[in-house]
Scaffold this active site. Structure first.
Site, PDB file in Angstrom:
ATOM      1  N   LEU A   9       1.039  -1.229  -0.062  1.00 41.82           N
ATOM      2  CA  LEU A   9      -0.178   0.123   0.283  1.00 41.82           C
ATOM      3  C   LEU A   9       0.279   1.510   0.161  1.00 41.82           C
ATOM      4  O   LEU A   9       0.111   2.366  -0.407  1.00 41.82           O
ATOM      5  CB  LEU A   9      -0.909   0.287   1.013  1.00 41.82           C
ATOM      6  CG  LEU A   9      -1.422  -1.644   0.993  1.00 41.82           C
ATOM      7  CD1 LEU A   9      -2.513  -0.899   2.388  1.00 41.82           C
ATOM      8  CD2 LEU A   9      -2.449  -1.542   0.179  1.00 41.82           C
ATOM      9  N   GLY A  10       2.077   1.306   0.655  1.00 44.02           N
ATOM     10  CA  GLY A  10       2.998   2.433   0.819  1.00 44.02           C
ATOM     11  C   GLY A  10       3.862   2.048   1.590  1.00 44.02           C
ATOM     12  O   GLY A  10       4.183   0.811   1.860  1.00 44.02           O
ATOM     13  N   ARG A  11       5.139   3.319   1.384  1.00 44.03           N
ATOM     14  CA  ARG A  11       6.619   2.782   1.585  1.00 44.03           C
ATOM     15  C   ARG A  11       6.680   4.185   2.368  1.00 44.03           C
ATOM     16  O   ARG A  11       5.988   4.973   1.505  1.00 44.03           O
ATOM     17  CB  ARG A  11       7.281   2.561   1.130  1.00 44.03           C
ATOM     18  CG  ARG A  11       8.149   2.435  -0.250  1.00 44.03           C
ATOM     19  CD  ARG A  11       8.912   2.042  -0.664  1.00 44.03           C
ATOM     20  NE  ARG A  11       8.674   0.538  -0.856  1.00 44.03           N
ATOM     21  CZ  ARG A  11       9.604  -0.469  -1.009  1.00 44.03           C
ATOM     22  NH1 ARG A  11      10.483  -0.010  -0.705  1.00 44.03           N
ATOM     23  NH2 ARG A  11       9.157  -1.342  -1.475  1.00 44.03           N
TER      24      ARG A  11
ATOM     25  N   GLY B  62       9.203   6.988   6.132  1.00 43.39           N
ATOM     26  CA  GLY B  62      10.333   7.020   7.612  1.00 43.39           C
ATOM     27  C   GLY B  62      10.117   5.732   7.687  1.00 43.39           C
ATOM     28  O   GLY B  62      10.968   5.416   8.651  1.00 43.39           O
ATOM     29  N   MET B  63       8.862   5.590   8.490  1.00 46.41           N
ATOM     30  CA  MET B  63       8.117   4.591   8.835  1.00 46.41           C
ATOM     31  C   MET B  63       7.879   3.341   8.870  1.00 46.41           C
ATOM     32  O   MET B  63       7.584   2.160   9.673  1.00 46.41           O
ATOM     33  CB  MET B  63       7.240   4.553   9.940  1.00 46.41           C
ATOM     34  CG  MET B  63       7.006   6.620  10.964  1.00 46.41           C
ATOM     35  SD  MET B  63       8.518   6.103  12.244  1.00 46.41           S
ATOM     36  CE  MET B  63       7.787   4.511  13.538  1.00 46.41           C
ATOM     37  N   GLY B  64       8.459   3.248   7.743  1.00 47.93           N
ATOM     38  CA  GLY B  64       8.210   1.359   7.232  1.00 47.93           C
ATOM     39  C   GLY B  64       7.661   0.829   6.453  1.00 47.93           C
ATOM     40  O   GLY B  64       6.929   2.442   5.938  1.00 47.93           O
TER      41      GLY B  64
ATOM     42  N   VAL C 240       3.916  -1.081   3.928  1.00 47.87           N
ATOM     43  CA  VAL C 240       2.756  -1.218   5.021  1.00 47.87           C
ATOM     44  C   VAL C 240       1.787  -1.767   3.683  1.00 47.87           C
ATOM     45  O   VAL C 240       2.096  -1.124   2.325  1.00 47.87           O
ATOM     46  CB  VAL C 240       1.239   0.184   4.884  1.00 47.87           C
ATOM     47  CG1 VAL C 240       0.407  -0.200   5.322  1.00 47.87           C
ATOM     48  CG2 VAL C 240       2.161   1.283   5.827  1.00 47.87           C
TER      49      VAL C 240
ATOM     50  N   LYS D 242       1.855  -3.450   8.995  1.00 40.69           N
ATOM     51  CA  LYS D 242       2.714  -1.808   8.742  1.00 40.69           C
ATOM     52  C   LYS D 242       4.508  -2.791   9.331  1.00 40.69           C
ATOM     53  O   LYS D 242       3.771  -3.654  10.534  1.00 40.69           O
ATOM     54  CB  LYS D 242       2.450  -1.429  10.160  1.00 40.69           C
ATOM     55  CG  LYS D 242       3.522   0.366   9.334  1.00 40.69           C
ATOM     56  CD  LYS D 242       3.112   1.445   9.940  1.00 40.69           C
ATOM     57  CE  LYS D 242       3.725   2.808   9.680  1.00 40.69           C
ATOM     58  NZ  LYS D 242       3.087   3.768   9.423  1.00 40.69           N
TER      59      LYS D 242
ATOM     60  N   ASP E 280       2.178  13.273  15.348  1.00 41.73           N
ATOM     61  CA  ASP E 280       3.090  12.906  14.426  1.00 41.73           C
ATOM     62  C   ASP E 280       1.622  13.335  13.684  1.00 41.73           C
ATOM     63  O   ASP E 280       1.925  13.003  12.810  1.00 41.73           O
ATOM     64  CB  ASP E 280       3.621  11.989  13.845  1.00 41.73           C
ATOM     65  CG  ASP E 280       4.310  12.324  12.861  1.00 41.73           C
ATOM     66  OD1 ASP E 280       5.216  13.448  12.395  1.00 41.73           O
ATOM     67  OD2 ASP E 280       4.530  10.805  11.908  1.00 41.73           O
TER      68      ASP E 280
END
Length: 428
Positions: free
Chosen positions: A164-166, A168-170, A172, A187, A282
Site C-alpha cells: 500500500l505504501g512505504r 520513513g516508518m516502514g 504497509v 505495517k 505526528d
C-alpha cells in the site's frame, strides 16, 4: 551540561528558545547549529547561520561527527571527545566545551539476529541503565536490514496481498488474517539501531495500549509483534487514499468547505484520544486516511503514538538525515526542542498546518531548497505565511482561525480540539 542517555537533539544559538543559549556570543546566529545524538553517533547540521559552522576548520552544512572533532561557531569552540565508560556511565554529555560519548568494550558480543555475523566494535549504541537487561542487544546488520526493507519477513497468521505504501516508518501492506479472513493493514518496521529485549517489550507494550482507542475517526489498532528483527503491526484496513494524495491532486483548488469538514473529523478523533491521555505527535496529511461510509468520506487518524514510542525508546536512527522534509512543516516549534513532553496543543497546531496544506497545496513556510537546516530555522524563528497570500478566496474568518491554530506559543492556540472544531464549524 546536557546529558543524553538515548536519541535526542541539541540546538546551539543566541535565541532564548534553544537548548544551549549563548546570547553573549554576538557572532552566533539565533539558531546556529543542531546536533542530533544517537550514542555513539552524532550528526551536526548548520541551520542556515550567517557566519557558518566549521568542523576542523572546514565550513560544513551537515556532517557526521567523530571523536576529536573541533566545532567552531561564532566565537565559541566545542570539542567532541570519547571518554571511558566509568567516567560518564554510558551517557552522551554535551556542554559548551565537549560532546562526550562512551564506548564499553566489556559488553557481550553482539550478533545479527538475521545472519549471525558479529557487530563491529563500537558500531552498536549502548543502552541506558534502564534498558540494560543484561542480554546482548537485538541487532540487524546493514545487509539483513536492507533485505528486510525489500523482502519483508513473513508474519505469523497473516498473508501479505499487496503493498500500500512505504515511508520513513516502514512498509504497509494489505494483508489477510488467515484464521478469520479479515482484511487488515500490515505495517512492517525494522529498527535502525540495536535494542535490548527490555526496550522491545516496552515498545510493544506501549503500542498495545493504543488498542483502547475506539473511534470512527481513528484507525483501529489490532495487534503487534516482532519477527526476525522486524516489528509488525496490524490495524484497520481503510480502502481509500490519504490527505496528502488529495492535496497533491488538487493543489490549491481543494474545496474549502470539504477541507474544513475533514479537519473537523480529525479533531473529533483527537478530542477522544486527548480525553484518554493520548497525544499523537505526528499529525500530517500522510497520516490522515480517507475511507468511506454511507454518509460520505471519513477521515481517520493513523499511526497513533507510533513515532513517539519508536523514537523515545531509541529504536530509530538519525531522523534529521531522513524524512524530516515531510514532517517539520507540520511540527509545532516546542516539539523540535523536546519531543518527550509534547502536549495535546501540539496536535492542534499540526491539524491547523494540515488544513492549511489541504486548502493551499503549500506548506505554512516557503520550503527551503535543502529541506533541512533552513526549514528547522524557519520553524523556530519565523511566522507562517498568511494563508490568504496562498489562496485569496479563503474567508478572512477562517484565516484568523488558522493563524491562531498556528500560534508559536501553545497558550495562544485553541485550548482543546473541540474549541478548534467549533471555530471551524461556520466554514464547513
Amino acid at each position: 551540561m546536557f546529558v543524553f542517555d538515548r536519541h535526542d537533539t541539541f540546538i546551539v544559538g543566541r535565541s532564548p528558545y534553544v537548548h544551549c543559549a549563548m546570547p553573549e556570543d554576538s557572532a552566533l546566529s539565533r539558531d546556529h547549529f543542531l546536533i542530533e545524538v544517537h550514542p555513539p553517533r552524532c550528526e551536526l547540521r548548520d541551520l542556515g547561520s550567517t557566519n557558518g559552522t566549521f568542523v576542523n576548520d572546514e565550513k560544513v552544512e551537515r556532517i557526521r561527527l567523530q571523536a576529536g572533532d573541533r566545532i567552531a561557531a561564532g566565537q565559541s569552540i566545542f570539542l567532541v571527545r570519547f571518554e571511558a565508560p566509568e567516567e560518564v556511565s554510558g551517557a552522551v554529555t554535551v556542554s559548551n566545551h565537549m560532546n562526550t560519548v562512551a564506548l564499553d568494550p566489556s559488553r557481550p558480543v553482539i550478533l545479527c539476529a538475521g545472519c549471525g555475523i558479529s557487530a563491529p566494535p563500537g558500531s552498536v549504541p549502548l543502552m541506558s541503565d534502564d534498558d540494560d537487561d543484561g542480554q546482548a542487544p537485538y541487532w540487524l546488520c546493514d545487509l539483513c536490514r536492507g533485505e528486510s526493507a525489500t523482502t519483508p519477513q513473513p508474519v505469523p497468521n497473516y498473508t501479505a496481498i499487496r503493498e500500500l505504501g512505504r515511508g520513513g516508518m516502514g512498509l504497509v501492506y494489505q494483508a489477510r488474517h488467515n484464521p478469520t479472513g479479515r482484511m487488515v493493514a500490515l505495517k512492517l518496521i525494522v529498527p535502525e539501531s540495536a535494542a535490548t529485549r527490555t526496550a522491545i517489550d516496552r515498545f510493544l507494550r506501549e503500542m498495545s495500549v493504543i488498542s483502547q482507542l475506539k473511534h470512527p475517526n481513528i484507525v483501529e489498532w489490532y495487534e503487534q509483534g516482532m519477527t526476525r528483527g522486524q516489528f509488525w503491526f496490524t490495524m484497520e484496513f481503510v480502502e481509500g487514499t490519504n490527505l496528502e494524495a488529495i492535496a497533491n491532486a488538487e493543489k490549491g483548488r481543494y474545496p474549502i468547505k470539504q477541507a474544513c469538514r475533514m479537519a473537523s473529523q480529525v479533531l473529533k478523533g483527537l478530542s477522544h484520544a486527548h480525553s484518554l491521555g493520548f497525544v499523537h505527535r505526528d499529525i500530517k496529511p500522510e497520516n490522515i486516511l480517507i475511507g468511506s461510509s454511507p454518509a460520505g468520506a471519513v477521515a481517520k487518524i493513523s499511526d497513533f503514538g507510533l513515532a513517539k514510542s519508536f523514537k523515545g525508546l531509541g529504536l530509530s536512527g538519525l531522523t534529521f538525515s531522513g524524512e524530516m522534509r515531510g514532517t517539520i512543516p507540520f511540527m509545532p516549534p516546542e516539539q523540535m526542542l523536546d519531543f518527550k513532553t509534547v502536549l495535546p496543543s501540539a496536535d492542534l497546531y499540526s491539524t491547523a498546518a494540515t488544513l492549511y496544506y489541504l486548502i493551499s497545496g503549500q506548506f505554512i513556510y516557503d520550503q527551503a531548497s535543502d529541506g533541512g537546516g533552513d526549514l528547522i530555522r524557519m520553524l523556530l524563528e519565523e511566522s507562517p505565511v498568511p494563508i490568504r497570500k496562498r489562496r485569496s478566496d479563503v474567508p478572512p474568518g477562517l484565516a484568523s482561525v488558522l493563524e491562531r491554530g498556528l500560534a508559536r506559543q501553545p497558550s495562544e492556540r485553541f485550548p482543546t480540539a473541540d474549541d478548534l472544531r467549533r471555530a471551524l464549524r461556520p466554514y464547513c
